[in-house]
Design an enzyme around this catalytic site. Sequence first.
Site, PDB file in Angstrom:
ATOM      1  N   ASP A 159     -10.851  -2.203 -22.792  1.00  0.00           N
ATOM      2  CA  ASP A 159     -10.846  -0.808 -22.356  1.00  0.00           C
ATOM      3  C   ASP A 159     -10.371   0.064 -23.258  1.00  0.00           C
ATOM      4  O   ASP A 159      -9.591  -0.430 -24.413  1.00  0.00           O
ATOM      5  CB  ASP A 159     -10.118  -0.573 -21.039  1.00  0.00           C
ATOM      6  CG  ASP A 159      -8.798  -1.197 -20.859  1.00  0.00           C
ATOM      7  OD1 ASP A 159      -8.376  -1.604 -22.036  1.00  0.00           O
ATOM      8  OD2 ASP A 159      -8.262  -1.552 -19.968  1.00  0.00           O
TER       9      ASP A 159
ATOM     10  N   ASN B 170      -0.727  -1.979  -9.447  1.00  0.00           N
ATOM     11  CA  ASN B 170      -1.678  -1.957  -8.264  1.00  0.00           C
ATOM     12  C   ASN B 170      -2.839  -2.838  -8.176  1.00  0.00           C
ATOM     13  O   ASN B 170      -3.699  -2.953  -7.552  1.00  0.00           O
ATOM     14  CB  ASN B 170      -2.273  -0.550  -8.178  1.00  0.00           C
ATOM     15  CG  ASN B 170      -3.214  -0.135  -9.257  1.00  0.00           C
ATOM     16  OD1 ASN B 170      -3.297  -0.942 -10.288  1.00  0.00           O
ATOM     17  ND2 ASN B 170      -3.796   1.148  -9.529  1.00  0.00           N
TER      18      ASN B 170
ATOM     19  N   HIS C  80      -4.961  -3.625 -10.762  1.00  0.00           N
ATOM     20  CA  HIS C  80      -5.858  -3.592 -11.703  1.00  0.00           C
ATOM     21  C   HIS C  80      -5.907  -4.444 -12.800  1.00  0.00           C
ATOM     22  O   HIS C  80      -4.865  -5.017 -13.184  1.00  0.00           O
ATOM     23  CB  HIS C  80      -6.096  -1.926 -12.117  1.00  0.00           C
ATOM     24  CG  HIS C  80      -5.042  -1.476 -13.277  1.00  0.00           C
ATOM     25  ND1 HIS C  80      -4.445  -0.377 -13.134  1.00  0.00           N
ATOM     26  CD2 HIS C  80      -4.614  -2.115 -14.459  1.00  0.00           C
ATOM     27  CE1 HIS C  80      -3.582  -0.337 -14.347  1.00  0.00           C
ATOM     28  NE2 HIS C  80      -3.877  -1.391 -14.959  1.00  0.00           N
TER      29      HIS C  80
ATOM     30  N   GLU D 240      -9.613  -0.029 -11.330  1.00  0.00           N
ATOM     31  CA  GLU D 240      -8.596   0.352 -10.332  1.00  0.00           C
ATOM     32  C   GLU D 240      -9.022  -0.014  -8.863  1.00  0.00           C
ATOM     33  O   GLU D 240     -10.319  -0.583  -8.623  1.00  0.00           O
ATOM     34  CB  GLU D 240      -8.312   1.874 -10.213  1.00  0.00           C
ATOM     35  CG  GLU D 240      -7.979   2.663 -11.622  1.00  0.00           C
ATOM     36  CD  GLU D 240      -6.672   2.217 -11.907  1.00  0.00           C
ATOM     37  OE1 GLU D 240      -5.989   1.423 -11.321  1.00  0.00           O
ATOM     38  OE2 GLU D 240      -6.085   3.166 -12.563  1.00  0.00           O
TER      39      GLU D 240
HETATM   40  C1  GLP Z   1      -3.137  -0.942 -18.670  1.00  0.00           C
HETATM   41  C2  GLP Z   1      -4.404  -1.792 -19.141  1.00  0.00           C
HETATM   42  C3  GLP Z   1      -4.510  -3.216 -18.592  1.00  0.00           C
HETATM   43  C4  GLP Z   1      -3.125  -3.895 -18.526  1.00  0.00           C
HETATM   44  C5  GLP Z   1      -2.171  -2.994 -17.576  1.00  0.00           C
HETATM   45  C6  GLP Z   1      -1.015  -3.756 -17.552  1.00  0.00           C
HETATM   46  O1  GLP Z   1      -3.168  -0.303 -17.812  1.00  0.00           O
HETATM   47  N1  GLP Z   1      -5.558  -1.098 -19.248  1.00  0.00           N
HETATM   48  O2  GLP Z   1      -5.307  -4.102 -19.226  1.00  0.00           O
HETATM   49  O3  GLP Z   1      -3.223  -5.120 -17.963  1.00  0.00           O
HETATM   50  O4  GLP Z   1      -2.069  -1.750 -18.325  1.00  0.00           O
HETATM   51  O5  GLP Z   1       0.233  -3.434 -18.507  1.00  0.00           O
HETATM   52  P1  GLP Z   1       1.427  -3.989 -18.722  1.00  0.00           P
HETATM   53  O6  GLP Z   1       1.367  -5.230 -19.564  1.00  0.00           O
HETATM   54  O7  GLP Z   1       2.136  -2.907 -19.761  1.00  0.00           O
HETATM   55  O8  GLP Z   1       2.211  -4.151 -17.627  1.00  0.00           O
END
Ligand code: GLP
Length: 243
Positions: A67, A136, A138, A143
Amino acid sequence: MRVLTYSNYDEMSAAAARMIATRIAELSEPVLGLATGSTPIGMYSELARLHNEEGLDFSGTTTFNLDEYWGLDPDDPRSYHWFMKEHLFSRVNLDPAKTHVPRGIGVDPDAECERYEKLIEEVGGIDLQVLGIGMNGHIGFNEPGSDPNSRTRLVRLAQQTVDVNMAKGALDSLPGHALSMGIGTIMEAKEILLLANGQGKAEIIRRALLGSVTRDVPASLLQTHSNVVCMLDEPAAKLLDLS
Ligand code: GLP
């Protein structure tokens, strides 16, 4: 789904890097799906170490990131282009022509998403997709409520996601939209590596792995994929009864 628990973040990160290194060695033209966020940072450091100290060769590897924020320039330090340059691309011998991140600016979003899907298809699909998990549930930026068949598209981010990601990066602002691979795109990967660490992820990991399969918890849809490895540190695995 295979669930593997490690005593700490560094061990989880090293195991994840070893799995990637093994696939790179096994496959003649490996295609990796890559994630951003704080979770895979240790894995990327370990991959850089394996490259520098043990000669892990990335030259034949193609990568696709999940993304990118919509409206951020690749040179913006908040962008996922920047994140990937910082944590991996500048540290190993990946061919820049083979590293792909959705373009978040200066393009028509629908055309960009279509281009991205075609690129993935042209190289024969993703061999190993790395995923983190949002608070959440995702995956990528899919989402809660995302269609299980969704493809790469422009998505609106949940306010919680924007707030959490701003807090993590100590940022004043982030876009409210992003381009993200869809759940359908992710589910077509031949193999998936889901990573989570820290106690803050324990409840969402429990719901994703042991709860019902529902689009309300996008990561729970991974239960229907036939080849998923989930690597956790002990705090993130705390609410799983794996006995
Ligand atoms: C972002 C990314 C996700 C990732 C998530 C969790 O929103 N788009 O791909 O898995 O954060 O992030 P973290 O690893 O900092 O908890």
